[in-house]
Each structure stands twice: as structure tokens, then as C-alpha cells.
Design an enzyme around this catalytic site. Structure first.
Site, mmCIF file in Angstrom:
data_model
loop_
_atom_site.group_PDB
_atom_site.id
_atom_site.type_symbol
_atom_site.label_atom_id
_atom_site.label_comp_id
_atom_site.label_asym_id
_atom_site.label_seq_id
_atom_site.Cartn_x
_atom_site.Cartn_y
_atom_site.Cartn_z
ATOM 1 N N HIS A 219 0.801 -1.354 -0.021
ATOM 2 C CA HIS A 219 -0.032 -0.133 0.288
ATOM 3 C C HIS A 219 0.583 0.735 -0.027
ATOM 4 C CE1 HIS A 219 -3.448 2.968 1.254
ATOM 5 N NE2 HIS A 219 -3.305 1.805 0.764
ATOM 6 N N ASP B 209 -8.025 -4.121 -1.080
ATOM 7 C CA ASP B 209 -8.643 -4.678 -1.877
ATOM 8 C C ASP B 209 -7.999 -5.713 -2.482
ATOM 9 O OD1 ASP B 209 -8.886 -1.714 -2.896
ATOM 10 O OD2 ASP B 209 -6.611 -1.592 -2.694
#
Length: 427
Positions: free
Chosen positions: A305, A362
Site C-alpha cells: 500500500h 483490495d
């Protein structure tokens, strides 16, 4: 707190330093250009705070995410999505009476105007749901022209509640149109999540009852996505709102920003990657070797991330939810099995551990949405539904700020110097 000092040539400028609640420090460069003739260059605005905000605190180094001071794990476990909608907009969690009133006001606005169907039916059946949602959201401004003034607090409040209420209906109706099924009207006897699932998956021929495990997981997913500071889509909402555009137009801009594969499309990209892996017949070891090979263009989606440097606090929560949903539904899906194997590798392999390439939110959210029965191209729309209260909060915060200015970033011009036009015959 000491001020910052910048020296340029023989000139010197003292810049005030602002300190946030959690000790973050920001240098105020508001007079940099007028005093020294300088602007800053900050690609992607990664080091630039446009202003101050009391909505969301993120500490990427320590894996912290809080809405209005409340840790994300507590909110995901102990509150409903509508409680979080209230919290983000009004700054405090609602009392029982306030929540009842808020839920009732949302329920009153779930129905769309009947002629809205014509809007959905103007699109090709193959149209991407994010484009349909953005168009439908923008079109809402034409139905409520008396509630568009961004400086009218009552109008803003009503419009925000309409958006929270009607967005699930818009998503579900666009889906029903795309799959050639009858529209399902809102059922005001159901809670927010159950109502959405009912509009999505019920048909006139059969009664649909939402699985409590799925309803709980959906509630949690929406909360985890509710806000994430001034990201790409939230910045788009604030930028459009800074020109005093109405709230529907501003939120539509956020939806368009979220539709990009580098922002909201990541969970869809994860499932598409898994689909390609299964179709290729490659085992997980081969896939991992390809991911490690810097000369191979293949990349694992859903790992690491930009903000969180050690772990994504949302991923820790959603991982357990994924296990609960898959076990409860008894899902037997080869894509989900590959996902589980990749997760095991990423958490144990030194290559991934050293580079902090852990599965992120995600990676898990796409797995859960697929197990719930949502088509892959709707994953980003579900992200938009979750992010809606954050967009509304960011927009309302900016609109209510007496010091807010219309956004006008500068650029460092690197084009040709001044030159004269040559007649077309002589070029």
C-alpha cells in the site's frame, strides 16, 4: 513550536508551522511565492496538506486509521454503516434517538423517481456500472434544484441524506437493467444493507432473504472504505466543491476519480489477475517466481500500500471476515483457493516480508464480494457506496470552512520561451 525558515539568495522568510492533534507538523507556505517568488514542486501532492481536517487520521508507518478519533477496528466491529455515516458528517457518534431519526430520514429517501428508469435504459447494457452511477448521481441535481445551494446548511443536509439513501437504489437498478431483470423497489422494513442486497438479488418469482453473515460482512466492508483522508477521489470532491459546485456534481466527480484502475479499480484488478492465473494453469509457486523476477512484467495485484508501510489495518479486519463469509457460504471457487495460497506465500516468503508486500484491503474485499455473488465489474461501485459518507464529510467540511479558497494549484512552466508567430505560408 518553532517556525521554519527558508533562505533563498540573500532573502529569508519565516514560515509558521502548524501542529495537528497527533503531533503532525505542517509548514505554511502561503506567502512563499509573494515573498520569495518561489513555488513548491510536489508531484502527486504526497507532501502537501491543502488545509486542516478533523475527519480522518492516518498514520501509515504505524498502521493507524481513525474516523473522528475512533479506531477503525472498533467501528467495524461495534457500529453500523449508518452510524459511521452520521459520525463522519456530524463529528460524533449518534445517540439512540439521533440514530433512529437518522435511519428514518434515510429510509424516507430510498425511492427514486419513476422516470429515473429512463436514464438507466439510455445506456448500453454493457456499460460499466461506475459510469452509470456517476451519471445518475449528477442527474439527481436536476430532480432537486431547490436543494443545491452549498451555503444553505439545511439544503446540504437534505441532499447528503438523499445521496446516502438513493445510491444503493441507483446501483441496484443499474445492475438489474444490465442483466435484463425487473427493477426491485426499496423495502423500508429492511435495514440498509439488507435492503441493498434485496434490491440486487431478489426477483419477483422468488422471495429473497439476505444471509446475516453476508449482511454483517457488507456492513463491515462499507465501514472500512468510508473514508481515507484526502486521496484521489476525495481530493476531486473537494476541488470541485471549492468552486461552490453543488453536492451532487461534486460527488459525481469523486465517482469518476474512483473509477480509475490506480484508485478504486484495484479490487477488480485482483480478481481479474486471479482469473488469469487459474486460466493459465500455472501453480502458485510459478506465479510467485514470476512476481519476483524484475524482468517479468507480471505483478501481483492487491499487495502492499502507498500509505501503509507495515500493514493495512483494514486488511487485518477484513481477512477474518473473508474466512467467515467463505466458510458460511461453503464457497468452492478455484479463484478463491488461489487467493488463499498467494496470501500464505506473501505472509511467509522473505521476498514479500522484506518489501512489506502484504495483502491489502483490495485483495480481500474482492474475494468477499465475489463470494457474495457480485459481478467483478461492480466491485468499484461497492467501493463508491462505502466511500460516499467520506466524500460527503470532506465536501461539507470544506464548504463550511470560512478560510476555504477555490483550489488553484500552480505549475512550473517548462515550455518554449516567448516567440513570434510565423505566417502559415512560411512555416
Amino acid at each position: 513550536m518553532s517556525d521554519a525558515v527558508i533562505r533563498f539568495g540573500d532573502e529569508e522568510l519565516t514560515l509558521p508551522v502548524h501542529v495537528g492533534t497527533e503531533g503532525e507538523k505542517g509548514v505554511d507556505i502561503g506567502k512563499l511565492r509573494s515573498s520569495l517568488g518561489l513555488v513548491t514542486v510536489d508531484r502527486g501532492f504526497a507532501n502537501t496538506a491543502e488545509g486542516r481536517s478533523s475527519v480522518t487520521y492516518i498514520n501509515g508507518e504505524e498502521g493507524i486509521l481513525r474516523y473522528r478519533g475512533y479506531p477503525i477496528d472498533q467501528l467495524a466491529e461495534e457500529t453500523s454503516f449508518l452510524e459511521v455515516c452520521y459520525l463522519l458528517q456530524y463529528g460524533e457518534l449518534p445517540s439512540k434517538t439521533e440514530l433512529d431519526d437518522f435511519e428514518e430520514s434515510i429510509t424516507r429517501h430510498t425511492l427514486l423517481r419513476e422516470d429515473t428508469k429512463h436514464l438507466f435504459e439510455a445506456f448500453p447494457h454493457a456499460a460499466h456500472p461506475m459510469q452509470i452511477l456517476a451519471s445518475a448521481t449528477s442527474a439527481l441535481a436536476t430532480y432537486y434544484p431547490d436543494k443545491l445551494d452549498p451555503l444553505d446548511a439545511e439544503a446540504v443536509d437534505i441532499s447528503a441524506r438523499r445521496l446516502i439513501a438513493k445510491t444503493p437504489t441507483m446501483i441496484a437498478w443499474s445492475y438489474k437493467y444490465r442483466v435484463h431483470q425487473p427493477y426491485v423497489y426499496p423495502d423500508n422494513s429492511l435495514d440498509y444493507g439488507s435492503n441493498f442486497l434485496n434490491m440486487m438479488f431478489s426477483v419477483p418469482a422468488e422471495k429473497y432473504v439476505a444471509d446475516p453473515v453476508i449482511v454483517k460482512a457488507l456492513n463491515m466492508l462499507l465501514i472500512l472504505h468510508a473514508d481515507h483522508g484526502q486521496n484521489c477521489s476525495s481530493s476531486a470532491v473537494r476541488l470541485v466543491g471549492s468552486g461552490h459546485a453543488n453536492i451532487f456534481s461534486s460527488i459525481a466527480a469523486g465517482i469518476h476519480a474512483l473509477s480509475g484502475p490506480l484508485h478504486g479499480g484495484a479490487n477488480q484488478a485482483v480478481l481479474e489477475m486471479l482469473d488469469r492465473i487459474v486460466a493459465s494453469g500455472q501453480d502458485v509457486d510459478t506465479v510467485v517466481k514470476r512476481a519476483k523476477d524484475k524482468d517479468d512484467p507480471f505483478r501481483l495485484m492487491g499487495f502492499g500500500h502507498r500509505v501503509y508501510k507495515n500493514f493495512d489495518p483494514r486488511a487485518r479486519i477484513i481477512k477474518q471476515a473473508a474466512a467467515d463469509v467463505l466458510d458460511s457460504l461453503g464457497v468452492d471457487d478455484p479463484l478463491l483457493e488461489v487467493a488463499r495460497q498467494l496470501e500464505e506465500v506473501a505472509l511467509e516468503d522473505d521476498y514479500f516480508v522484506e518489501r512489506k508486500l502484504y495483502p491489502n484491503v483490495d485483495f480481500y474485499s474482492g474475494i468477499i464480494y465475489r463470494a457474495m455473488g457480485f459481478p467483478t465489474d461492480m466491485f468499484t461501485v461497492l467501493f463508491a457506496l462505502g466511500r460516499l459518507p467520506g466524500w460527503l464529510s470532506q465536501w461539507r467540511e470544506l464548504s463550511a470552512d470560512p478560510e476555504a479558497k477555490i483550489f488553484r494549484p500552480r505549475q512550473l512552466y517548462v515550455g518554449p520561451e516567448e516567440r513570434d508567430i510565423v505566417r502559415v505560408e512560411d512555416r
